[in-house]
Design a protein around this motif. Structure first.
Motif, mmCIF file in Angstrom:
data_model
loop_
_atom_site.group_PDB
_atom_site.id
_atom_site.type_symbol
_atom_site.label_atom_id
_atom_site.label_comp_id
_atom_site.label_asym_id
_atom_site.label_seq_id
_atom_site.Cartn_x
_atom_site.Cartn_y
_atom_site.Cartn_z
ATOM 1 N N THR A 28 0.828 -1.204 0.000
ATOM 2 C CA THR A 28 0.000 0.000 0.000
ATOM 3 C C THR A 28 0.862 1.252 0.000
ATOM 4 O OG1 THR A 28 -1.800 -1.123 1.161
ATOM 5 C CG2 THR A 28 -1.746 1.277 1.302
ATOM 6 N N ALA A 80 1.055 4.051 -2.985
ATOM 7 C CA ALA A 80 0.709 5.445 -2.720
ATOM 8 C C ALA A 80 1.825 6.390 -3.147
ATOM 9 C CB ALA A 80 0.404 5.627 -1.236
ATOM 10 N N ARG A 117 2.090 8.822 -7.040
ATOM 11 C CA ARG A 117 2.108 10.267 -6.848
ATOM 12 C C ARG A 117 3.442 10.891 -7.222
ATOM 13 N NH1 ARG A 117 -1.524 7.852 -3.995
ATOM 14 N NH2 ARG A 117 -3.499 8.897 -3.471
ATOM 15 N N LEU A 167 0.364 12.972 0.867
ATOM 16 C CA LEU A 167 -0.096 11.727 1.496
ATOM 17 C C LEU A 167 -0.948 12.028 2.724
ATOM 18 C CD1 LEU A 167 3.063 9.393 1.382
ATOM 19 C CD2 LEU A 167 1.115 9.431 -0.183
ATOM 20 N N GLU A 222 -4.363 13.234 1.610
ATOM 21 C CA GLU A 222 -5.158 12.240 0.892
ATOM 22 C C GLU A 222 -5.227 10.902 1.632
ATOM 23 O OE1 GLU A 222 -3.551 11.996 -3.047
ATOM 24 O OE2 GLU A 222 -3.801 14.143 -3.425
ATOM 25 N N ILE A 224 -6.433 7.297 0.175
ATOM 26 C CA ILE A 224 -5.440 6.239 -0.053
ATOM 27 C C ILE A 224 -5.876 4.944 0.612
ATOM 28 C CG2 ILE A 224 -3.084 5.508 0.501
ATOM 29 C CD1 ILE A 224 -2.278 8.487 0.222
ATOM 30 N N GLU A 247 -8.652 3.338 -1.312
ATOM 31 C CA GLU A 247 -8.469 3.194 -2.754
ATOM 32 C C GLU A 247 -8.773 1.795 -3.250
ATOM 33 O OE1 GLU A 247 -4.547 4.445 -3.707
ATOM 34 O OE2 GLU A 247 -5.088 6.548 -3.978
#
Length: 446
Positions: free
Chosen positions: A72, A76, A80, A141, A144, A148, A151
Motif C-alpha cells: 500500500t 501510494a 504520486r 499523502l 489524501e 489512499i 483506494e
C-alpha cells in the motif's frame, strides 16, 4: 541545535525523534537491500544509535508497520511521483517509506512525520537534492490519507505477487484472500505454561485457547509479567506449540529436537520429562536456547552441529522443525514477505529433504518422527512428506486427530496432517484471532 559528525563534515540534527527515524529508515533499507530478517538486523544495528527504550521501540514499530503495509505504501508513493523515484537519491526511498508508514498507519502527528523526514533527507547530499519533492509528496499523502486507505479493497495489496499466486494455487481464492487479509492485523501474544493454564490466564489477563496455550488480551513488556522470572511460562505461538504436542513425549524417553533453537519446543519436551538432545548449527541461537532453559529451570543436552550430518544412537522420537521460507509467520514477521523469493523456497526444499532423511535415520524402529515447517508453501510441507513416504516404505503416517489439537479439526488436512492457517482460530476480536501458518506430519517408523 546541531552537532558535527565525527569527521566534522556535516552538522547532525539532534531534533527529538530524529534518531529513531534514522534507525527506522536504516532498518527498512538494510532489510530490503540485503534481504535479511528484521529482528536480526535490528539487534545488529540498534546499539550504534544509542536510543532510549521509547525511541528504540518507536523505530522498530515504524519498520514493522512499513513492512506490514509495504504494498500500500509503495503504491501510494509511486502513483504520486510523476517521474518515479529519482535515481541516485541515496536514502530517499527508505526515508519516505518510513514517513509514509507513520502518516498512513501510526498515531504520529503528520507535521512531526513530515518535518523529521525532511530533516533526515537533508543529512545526505544525494537525498537533499530531492527534499522539496519529498516534502510535497508527504504533505500530499497526509491530505489524501482517507482516499489512499480506501483506494482498494484488494486483500492482496500488501502481498508480493508470487506469494498471492502460490496461495491461490494451494488453497483457492477465498482462503488465500483470508490469509492475506489476516496479515494486516497485529499478532497476539501467546504463552506456553508449564501447568495450570486457567490460573495463569487469570493472573496475566489472558484467555485459554482450545490447545492449552494462553493468549494475552493486551500486549505488555514480557519480562515484567508475573511468572517470567520464576520460569513458569515462555512465549510461543499457539500453532508453534502443536508439533511437540503431536510427538506426545513421555517421561524418560530419549527425544532429539533437530534445528532446535531458540528452544520453545525443546522446553515443551523437557517439561514433559523427556531426555532431550537439542541440535542446532547456530552457536548464537544455541546461546539463546541455553538462556531460555536456564530461566525455565529445564535441562537438555545441547549439540552444536549440522543436524543433516549428525550421527547418534537412534531415539524414541525425533522432532524436526526444518528451516523454511517462514511464510506462515508473516503476520508476526511481515518482513518475511518481502525478503523471500521462489528461489529461496526451492533452495530450502533441498535442505529440508536432507534433514528429513537424517531425522529418519535417527528414529528407531517403532519410534515417532514429527516433521514441521512454519511455511504456507506445499513444496515445504505436503509435497515434501509425500516424496519422503514414497521413498521410505518403512515409515507411515500416524494421522492427527482433532482431540490432539484441542478439537480444531479445521487445522487437519485430508491426509491427516496438521495444516494451520493464519486466519483460523477465531477470537473475540481480529487481533485476538489467528495463529501462525504451520505444517506438521506425524510419522511412525514401522
Amino acid at each position: 541545535m546541531a552537532i558535527l559528525d565525527q569527521a566534522g563534515r556535516r552538522p547532525i540534527d539532534d531534533a527529538p525523534g530524529l534518531p529513531a527515524r534514522r534507525l527506522a529508515a536504516g532498518l527498512i533499507d538494510e532489510v530490503l537491500r540485503a534481504r535479511t530478517a528484521l529482528d536480526e538486523t535490528y539487534e545488529r544495528m540498534s546499539p550504534a544509535f544509542g536510543l532510549d527504550a521509547a525511541d528504540a521501540a518507536l523505530a522498530r514499530a515504524i519498520a514493522i508497520t512499513a513492512f506490514r503495509r509495504l504494498g500500500t505504501i509503495q503504491h501510494a508513493i509511486n502513483t504520486r511521483l510523476e517521474r518515479g523515484s529519482p535515481r541516485n537519491s541515496g536514502p530517499f526511498e527508505p526515508i519516505l517509506v518510513a514517513a509514509a508508514a507513520q502518516i498512513l498507519f501510526l498515531d504520529v502527528p503528520d507535521h512531526a512525520a513530515v518535518d523529521l523526514a525532511i530533516r533526515h533527507l537533508h543529512e545526505d547530499g544525494r537525498s537533499a537534492r530531492y527534499a522539496a519533492l519529498g516534502n510535497a509528496l508527504l504533505r500530499r499523502l497526509a491530505r489524501e490519507r482517507e482516499a489512499i486507505l480506501g483506494e482498494t479493497a484488494d486483500p492482496f495489496a500488501d502481498t508480493p505477487p508470487w506469494l498471492a499466486e502460490s496461495w491461490r494455487a494451494a488453497y483457492g481464492e477465498e482462503v488465500a484472500a483470508a490469509i492475506a487479509a489476516s496479515h494486516a492485523e497485529e499478532p497476539p501474544l501467546d504463552l506456553t505454561v508449564k501447568s495450570d493454564p486457567a490460573g495463569w490466564a487469570e493472573k496475566l489477563g489472558g484467555i485459554v485457547l482450545p490447545t492449552g496455550s494462553v493468549r494475552l488480551r493486551e500486549r505488555q513488556p514480557v519480562p515484567g509479567l508475573p511468572g517470567f522470572t520464576e520460569g513458569e511460562w515462555w512465549v510461543q505461538d499457539a500453532a508453534a506449540a502443536l508439533p511437540a504436542r503431536l510427538l506426545a513425549p513421555k517421561p524418560g524417553e530419549r527425544i532429539a529436537d533437530l534445528c532446535a533453537a531458540p528452544g520453545g519446543k525443546t522446553a515443551q519436551l523437557a517439561a514433559a520429562g523427556a531426555n532431550v538432545t537439542a541440535v542446532d548449527r547456530s552457536a548464537p541461537r544455541l546461546r539463546r536456547l541455553r538462556a531460555n532453559l536456564e530461566r525455565l529451570g529445564l535441562t537438555a543436552e545441547i549439540v552444536a552441529t549440522d543436524a543433516a550430518t549428525w550421527q547418534a544412537e537412534p531415539f524414541d522420537a525425533v522432532l524436526l522443525d526444518a528451516p523454511c521460507s517462514a511464510t506462515g509467520t508473516i503476520r508476526r514477521h511481515p518482513d518475511a514477505a518481502w525478503t523471500k523469493t521462489p528461489e529461496d523456497r526451492d533452495r530450502l526444499v533441498a535442505l529440508q529433504a536432507r534433514l528429513l532423511n537424517a531425522a529418519a535415520r535417527l528414529t528407531k524402529p517403532g519410534g515417532r518422527l514429527v516433521y514441521c515447517t512454519c511455511s504456507l508453501e506445499p513444496e515445504e510441507g505436503e509435497r515434501r512428506i509425500e516424496a519422503f513416504l514414497g521413498a521410505n516404505p518403512d515409515f507411515a503416517r500416524a494421522p492427527v486427530r482433532p482431540e490432539d489439537i484441542g478439537g480444531l479439526g479445521e487445522a487437519i488436512d485430508a491426509a491427516g496432517d496438521l495444516r494451520s492457517l493464519p486466519h483460523q482460530l477465531r477470537g473475540e476480536t481480529a487481533r485476538l484471532s489467528g495463529w501462525t501458518g504451520f505444517y506438521a506430519s506425524r510419522l511412525i517408523r514401522l
